[in-house]
Design an enzyme around this catalytic site. Structure first.
Site, PDB file in Angstrom:
ATOM      1  N   ARG A   1       4.536  78.825  25.187  1.00 59.70           N
ATOM      2  CA  ARG A   1       5.250  78.611  26.450  1.00 59.70           C
ATOM      3  C   ARG A   1       5.181  77.140  26.840  1.00 59.70           C
ATOM      4  NH1 ARG A   1       3.321  83.954  29.987  1.00 59.70           N
ATOM      5  NH2 ARG A   1       3.864  85.475  28.350  1.00 59.70           N
TER       6      ARG A   1
ATOM      7  N   ARG B   1      -4.165  78.007  31.147  1.00 59.22           N
ATOM      8  CA  ARG B   1      -2.695  77.926  31.043  1.00 59.22           C
ATOM      9  C   ARG B   1      -2.343  76.999  29.890  1.00 59.22           C
ATOM     10  NH1 ARG B   1       0.761  79.624  34.952  1.00 59.22           N
ATOM     11  NH2 ARG B   1      -0.939  79.636  36.480  1.00 59.22           N
TER      12      ARG B   1
ATOM     13  N   GLU C   1      -5.218  86.556  36.908  1.00 53.21           N
ATOM     14  CA  GLU C   1      -4.440  87.513  36.125  1.00 53.21           C
ATOM     15  C   GLU C   1      -4.855  87.501  34.651  1.00 53.21           C
ATOM     16  OE1 GLU C   1      -0.110  87.822  34.072  1.00 53.21           O
ATOM     17  OE2 GLU C   1      -0.249  86.590  35.870  1.00 53.21           O
TER      18      GLU C   1
ATOM     19  N   SER D   1      -0.374  91.841  32.876  1.00 53.72           N
ATOM     20  CA  SER D   1       0.742  92.162  33.761  1.00 53.72           C
ATOM     21  C   SER D   1       1.547  93.264  33.092  1.00 53.72           C
ATOM     22  CB  SER D   1       1.609  90.924  33.996  1.00 53.72           C
ATOM     23  OG  SER D   1       2.587  91.162  34.986  1.00 53.72           O
TER      24      SER D   1
ATOM     25  N   ARG E   1      -7.612  84.456  27.999  1.00 54.74           N
ATOM     26  CA  ARG E   1      -8.173  84.662  29.335  1.00 54.74           C
ATOM     27  C   ARG E   1      -9.332  85.644  29.299  1.00 54.74           C
ATOM     28  NH1 ARG E   1      -3.827  83.853  34.187  1.00 54.74           N
ATOM     29  NH2 ARG E   1      -2.989  81.875  33.416  1.00 54.74           N
TER      30      ARG E   1
END
Length: 426
Positions: free
Chosen positions: A262, A277, A349, A352, A391
């Site tokens: 990403r 991130r 998070e 999801s 994560r």
């Protein structure tokens, strides 16, 4: 993609849904584009009908030896043929304009999601497990990793730039162990089929799951026209692209452990330290393909599968339902699972899980045939992290930190660690 027939019948509901998401009303714009397209299509159909009638009249005139009438009709047919070429181009342009507009509209949220526009408006559903009870100071993962000599951000930046990490030794093995553990939980205990999918996909695949055309800036594009997947959701969901399945085949459940890529174009200044991130990260993804009646129940099941991973690891977390403004483009309802990170003193998070209804199915032209053998409906799709491996590594590091700076290996990971019970300084 939304059904244009539904929009014609419910323009006010579309605008309400867009407002719930914090977007501007679009119903009037869509209806005008649709009316323009239908008007041109009707004009073209009328011209085709007249051309066909005139062609038949030519034959009749010739049979009656009315050659003047026949010539006049031939002239009319020739003129119609020339005019139709122009109108056909207008129809293609109008159709493309409507399709482009529909492609940018987000999905319609379910009515039970919370009102609000930011993460502060999300609704907490439950908390599970306990925070660590030790007395020594908490540390963030990058402090722990660097002190152990097993996390190198400088080397990563030298070769790749920011938002990359080099893991070494015990931490590299721990991340690998986490990914393998997740796959085993989902395949063996949850009965999900493991897939090893492509990491490079075409435009059509990303359009099908909703990343294109609106979110191209969040993706990495190759010089030969393919895209690096931002999540294995893209590859797994497109396994049913342009297919008609039998209802008895459903649900289809897939899982994959893959790198994800990403650009994080909209995240400037956020989570710049550490590996929360990243441009490249590992994730265990789950995708379900269901019929229309089963998708909401499947969402609850999927969340339970993701929760099982954290429960087995002994990690404290909470589950929240996202509000309209915080929900993804293709989702109708989303649960986020947020793991407790002692170093940040915050929930972050880690998974999801979303139900998309027929939104992606319509974009992929994926259907299923009902048991009557004739009727077809668009499939419903779901996707969820099961979970984000990087994560999860952060969470294990921060929650299993010992006073001497070492990291204890959770019991469920010991079979994957070759006898290593503690990760210590190199």
């Amino acid at each position: 993609m939304l059904d244009i027939k539904w929009i014609r019948e419910n323009p006010e509901l579309l605008d309400v849904a867009l407002l719930v998401r914090g977007a501007e009303k679009q119903a009037d714009l869509v209806l005008k584009a649709d009316e323009a397209r239908r008007s041109i299509v009707q004009k073209l159909q009328d011209m085709q009908s007249r051309r066909n009638s005139a062609s038949k009249e030519i034959g009749a005139a010739m049979g009656q030896k009315d050659f003047d009438k026949a010539e006049a009709l031939k002239t009319e047919v020739s003129k119609l043929k020339d005019e139709m070429q122009s109108v056909e181009e207008e129809a293609r342009t109008a159709d493309a304009a409507l399709s482009d507009l529909l492609a940018t509209l987000p999905n319609i949220p379910y009515s039970d999601i919370p009102e609000g526009l930011t993460e502060d408006d999300n609704r907490e559903e439950r908390k599970v497990g306990q925070k660590p009870g030790w007395n020594h100071p908490a540390k963030e993962h990058f402090e722990i990793g660097e002190e152990l000599g097993l996390m190198d951000f400088e080397a990563a930046a030298a070769m790749s730039g920011s938002r990359f990490t080099v893991l070494k030794g015990g931490l590299a093995r721990l991340e690998r162990a986490l990914g393998q553990f997740m796959l085993d939980v989902h395949t063996v205990e949850h009965g999900i089929e493991e897939i090893n999918p492509p990491l490079l996909v075409r435009d059509e695949a990303l359009f099908g799951t909703g990343q294109l055309p609106k979110f191209s800036e969040d993706l990495f594009h190759t010089t030969e026209g393919r895209w690096l997947i931002p999540t294995a959701e893209v590859s797994l969901t497109n396994l049913v692209r342009e297919q008609i399945l039998d209802q008895k085949q459903l649900p289809l459940r897939y899982t994959a452990l893959t790198p994800c890529f990403r650009s994080e174009a909209g995240s400037a200044g956020r989570d710049t330290r550490g590996m929360l991130r990243q441009h490249q990260f590992m994730k265990c993804e789950m995708v379900s393909i269901t019929d229309a009646d089963s998708s909401l129940d499947e969402l609850e099941r999927m969340v339970g599968c993701a929760e099982a991973v954290l429960q087995k690891l002994g990690l404290h977390y909470r589950v929240v339902t996202l509000c309209g403004g915080d929900m993804g483009f293709g989702a109708r309802k989303t649960y986020d699972i947020e793991v407790w990170l002692p170093g940040q003193d915050a929930y972050r998070e880690i998974s999801s899980c979303s139900v998309c209804g027929d939104f992606q199915g319509r974009r992929m032209n994926a259907r299923y045939r009902l048991e009557d053998g004739k009727t077809t409906q668009i499939v419903h799709t779901l996707n969820g992290s099961g979970v984000a491996v990087g994560r999860c590594l952060i969470a294990v590091m921060e929650n299993y930190l010992n006073e001497d700076g070492s990291i204890s290996v959770p019991d469920v990971l010991l079979p994957y660690m070759g006898g290593v019970t503690k990760i210590e300084k190199r």
